[in-house]
Design an enzyme around this catalytic site. Structure first.
Site, PDB file in Angstrom:
ATOM      1  N   TYR A  25     -11.908   7.298 -12.640  1.00 65.22           N
ATOM      2  CA  TYR A  25     -11.632   6.026 -12.048  1.00 65.22           C
ATOM      3  C   TYR A  25     -12.761   4.885 -13.066  1.00 65.22           C
ATOM      4  O   TYR A  25     -12.616   3.845 -12.792  1.00 65.22           O
ATOM      5  CB  TYR A  25     -12.698   6.248 -11.178  1.00 65.22           C
ATOM      6  CG  TYR A  25     -12.929   5.313 -10.032  1.00 65.22           C
ATOM      7  CD1 TYR A  25     -12.408   4.278  -8.879  1.00 65.22           C
ATOM      8  CD2 TYR A  25     -13.836   4.487 -10.011  1.00 65.22           C
ATOM      9  CE1 TYR A  25     -12.500   3.481  -8.324  1.00 65.22           C
ATOM     10  CE2 TYR A  25     -15.067   3.502  -9.175  1.00 65.22           C
ATOM     11  CZ  TYR A  25     -13.797   3.322  -7.999  1.00 65.22           C
ATOM     12  OH  TYR A  25     -13.702   2.071  -7.619  1.00 65.22           O
TER      13      TYR A  25
ATOM     14  N   ASP B 163       1.096  -1.549   0.351  1.00 66.45           N
ATOM     15  CA  ASP B 163      -0.063   0.024  -0.250  1.00 66.45           C
ATOM     16  C   ASP B 163       0.774   1.560   0.053  1.00 66.45           C
ATOM     17  O   ASP B 163       1.943   1.067   0.661  1.00 66.45           O
ATOM     18  CB  ASP B 163      -0.555  -0.455   1.092  1.00 66.45           C
ATOM     19  CG  ASP B 163      -1.806   0.291   1.092  1.00 66.45           C
ATOM     20  OD1 ASP B 163      -3.417   0.083   0.881  1.00 66.45           O
ATOM     21  OD2 ASP B 163      -2.331   2.092   0.658  1.00 66.45           O
TER      22      ASP B 163
ATOM     23  N   ARG C 141       4.487 -13.546 -14.184  1.00 63.15           N
ATOM     24  CA  ARG C 141       5.787 -14.334 -14.001  1.00 63.15           C
ATOM     25  C   ARG C 141       6.260 -15.193 -13.432  1.00 63.15           C
ATOM     26  O   ARG C 141       6.889 -16.308 -13.424  1.00 63.15           O
ATOM     27  CB  ARG C 141       6.857 -13.336 -13.862  1.00 63.15           C
ATOM     28  CG  ARG C 141       8.261 -13.662 -13.467  1.00 63.15           C
ATOM     29  CD  ARG C 141       9.563 -12.441 -12.965  1.00 63.15           C
ATOM     30  NE  ARG C 141       8.900 -11.865 -11.954  1.00 63.15           N
ATOM     31  CZ  ARG C 141       8.807 -12.122 -10.721  1.00 63.15           C
ATOM     32  NH1 ARG C 141      10.148 -13.169  -9.627  1.00 63.15           N
ATOM     33  NH2 ARG C 141       8.394 -12.029  -9.417  1.00 63.15           N
TER      34      ARG C 141
ATOM     35  N   LYS D 133      -3.803   5.981 -13.409  1.00 65.03           N
ATOM     36  CA  LYS D 133      -2.049   4.852 -13.347  1.00 65.03           C
ATOM     37  C   LYS D 133      -3.184   4.058 -12.863  1.00 65.03           C
ATOM     38  O   LYS D 133      -2.220   2.886 -12.812  1.00 65.03           O
ATOM     39  CB  LYS D 133      -1.210   5.986 -13.028  1.00 65.03           C
ATOM     40  CG  LYS D 133      -0.617   7.036 -14.241  1.00 65.03           C
ATOM     41  CD  LYS D 133       0.526   7.942 -13.429  1.00 65.03           C
ATOM     42  CE  LYS D 133       0.936   8.723 -13.867  1.00 65.03           C
ATOM     43  NZ  LYS D 133       1.751   9.823 -14.196  1.00 65.03           N
TER      44      LYS D 133
ATOM     45  N   LYS E 260     -10.969   1.671 -14.187  1.00 64.57           N
ATOM     46  CA  LYS E 260     -11.521   0.269 -13.709  1.00 64.57           C
ATOM     47  C   LYS E 260     -12.267  -0.650 -15.794  1.00 64.57           C
ATOM     48  O   LYS E 260     -12.136  -1.882 -15.024  1.00 64.57           O
ATOM     49  CB  LYS E 260     -12.912   0.520 -12.742  1.00 64.57           C
ATOM     50  CG  LYS E 260     -11.897   0.632 -11.909  1.00 64.57           C
ATOM     51  CD  LYS E 260     -11.260  -0.159 -11.067  1.00 64.57           C
ATOM     52  CE  LYS E 260     -11.172   0.237  -9.512  1.00 64.57           C
ATOM     53  NZ  LYS E 260     -10.933  -0.284  -8.540  1.00 64.57           N
TER      54      LYS E 260
ATOM     55  N   GLY F 118       1.559  -9.027 -15.109  1.00 65.61           N
ATOM     56  CA  GLY F 118       3.320  -8.773 -15.315  1.00 65.61           C
ATOM     57  C   GLY F 118       3.846  -9.550 -14.336  1.00 65.61           C
ATOM     58  O   GLY F 118       4.586 -10.865 -14.683  1.00 65.61           O
TER      59      GLY F 118
END
Ligand code: NAD
Ligand code: UDP
Ligand code: UDP
Length: 317
Positions: free
Chosen positions: A147, A35, A108, A93, A151, A104
């Site tokens: 927002y 966070d 992985r 962002k 989303k 990502g």
């Protein structure tokens, strides 16, 4: 070597997410909470900070993060309109760059990843109640769009990582959720009305109060999110999670006054731009696929939330 499931919860210090962290520890998981404390607080984590199965990382998920985990719950994103509109570019962002980073990471380490989406993907809905196959009615240049569109784009990314990279995803569309631990200045309607009522301030109803929302108590929501992540049918969603009982905002204000015995008066303020006029989830899919439905009525949930705020206000004001 680790035997417990290692789970990353982004946004874990927030209202809803902190309950999810607690639930996961109770289920025997090792929880890593990530966070940046934009709207969350260490205060929400006090029950867990001393647990050997809990770890807290201060990090903004719009930047890459390298960890080894088995599951990811991606909840990082301010949820209250006043907070997500305060820095709208960052809101886009966190939903777009942040989701790409977490996808990502999931790719992985081959982790299952759940996205906390929202009823806001339906915008100001013309289909009522909302079903998952409704594409929504969103203004892409309004104040809520950082927002809503953020989303929506996150859902697109989740489904494209699923199709392109075979990621094991889950998408839940969360409808208005409330409960203890909401910040008194969070700005959302339930916490605003309760704090106003308990301090005998005016209750601020935006517009004429005829717009509707359906309020789900946080314990029910955590149960739904947990079931969705763990469903073994491979059901990826999106699925609506919320309480289908619908109230006007004026009715909510009256309920809060009744329940608190407050002397507050209702005052009417201008309706914010693009404020949805109606919202109620159709939860047939959640019932059918997850065997989930809310169990806590507004009267009970409001009572518990009011009790919390009676104690909490003194610490915050
Ligand atoms: P919240 O604002 O209390 O919690 C969000 C958490 O994310 C906070 O702890 C905040 O500090 C953190 N965060 C924000 N940006 C971050 C970043 N860039 N990197 C790391 N952490 C970041 O909100 P909430 O009510 O707990 O909501 C949790 C999630 O559920 C959000 O994704 C929200 O969009 C979604 N949701 C909530 C509701 C609701 O009614 N509570 C409804 C629909 C969707
Ligand atoms: N990423 C991350 N942690 C990881 C793996 C990837 O934060 O463990 C980020 C990385 O910054 C990358 C993004 O996730 O930009 C998307 O990763 P992906 O592998 O899908 O794409 P690419 O690396 O090819 O851009
Ligand atoms: N609202 C209100 N007074 C307040 C805060 C909110 O009347 O002090 C209204 C708001 O205009 C919206 C509804 O309550 O119609 C729910 O607002 P909230 O910010 O909780 O969440 P939203 O569902 O709009 O994201």
């Amino acid at each position: 070597m680790h035997l417990r499931k290692r789970v990353l919860v982004t946004g874990g210090a927030g209202f809803l997410c902190s309950y999810l962290c607690e639930r996961l520890i109770r289920e025997g998981c090792e929880v890593i909470c990530c966070d940046n404390f934009y709207t969350g607080s260490k205060r929400n984590l006090t029950n867990m900070l001393s647990s050997p199965y809990f770890e807290l990382i201060r990090h903004d998920i719009t930047f890459p993060l390298y960890l080894e985990v088995d599951e990811i719950y991606n909840l990082a994103c301010p949820a209250s309109p006043i907070h997500y509109q305060n820095d709208p570019v960052q809101t886009t962002k966190v939903n777009v760059h942040g989701s790409i980073n977490m996808l990502g990471l999931a790719k992985r380490v081959k982790a299952r990843i759940l996205q906390a989406s929202t009823s806001e993907v339906y915008g100001d809905p013309t289909v009522h109640p909302q079903t998952e196959d409704y594409w929504g009615n969103v203004n892409c240049i309004g104040r809520r769009s950082c927002y809503d569109e953020g989303k929506r784009c996150a859902e697109t990314l989740f489904f494209d990582y699923h199709r392109q990279h075979q990621l094991n995803i889950r998408v839940v569309r969360i409808f208005n959720t409330y409960g203890p631990r909401m910040h008194p200045r969070d700005g959302r309607v339930v916490s605003n009305f309760i704090v106003q009522a308990l301090t005998d301030c005016d209750i601020t109803v935006f517009g004429d109060g005829s717009q509707t929302r359906s309020f789900c108590f946080v314990d029910d929501m955590v149960e739904g999110i947990f079931r969705m992540m763990n469903n073994s049918e491979g059901f990826i969603g999106p699925v609506n999670l919320g309480n289908p009982r619908e109230f006007t905002i004026l009715e909510l204000a009256e309920q809060v006054i009744r329940f608190t015995g407050s002397r507050s008066k209702i005052v009417f303020k201008p309706l914010p731009e693009d404020d949805p006029t109606q919202r109620r989830p159709n939860i047939e899919l959640a019932i059918q696929k997850l065997g989930w439905r809310p169990t806590i009525e507004l009267e009970d949930g409001l009572g518990r939330t009011i009790d919390y705020f009676k104690k909490a206000i003194a610490n915050f004001l």
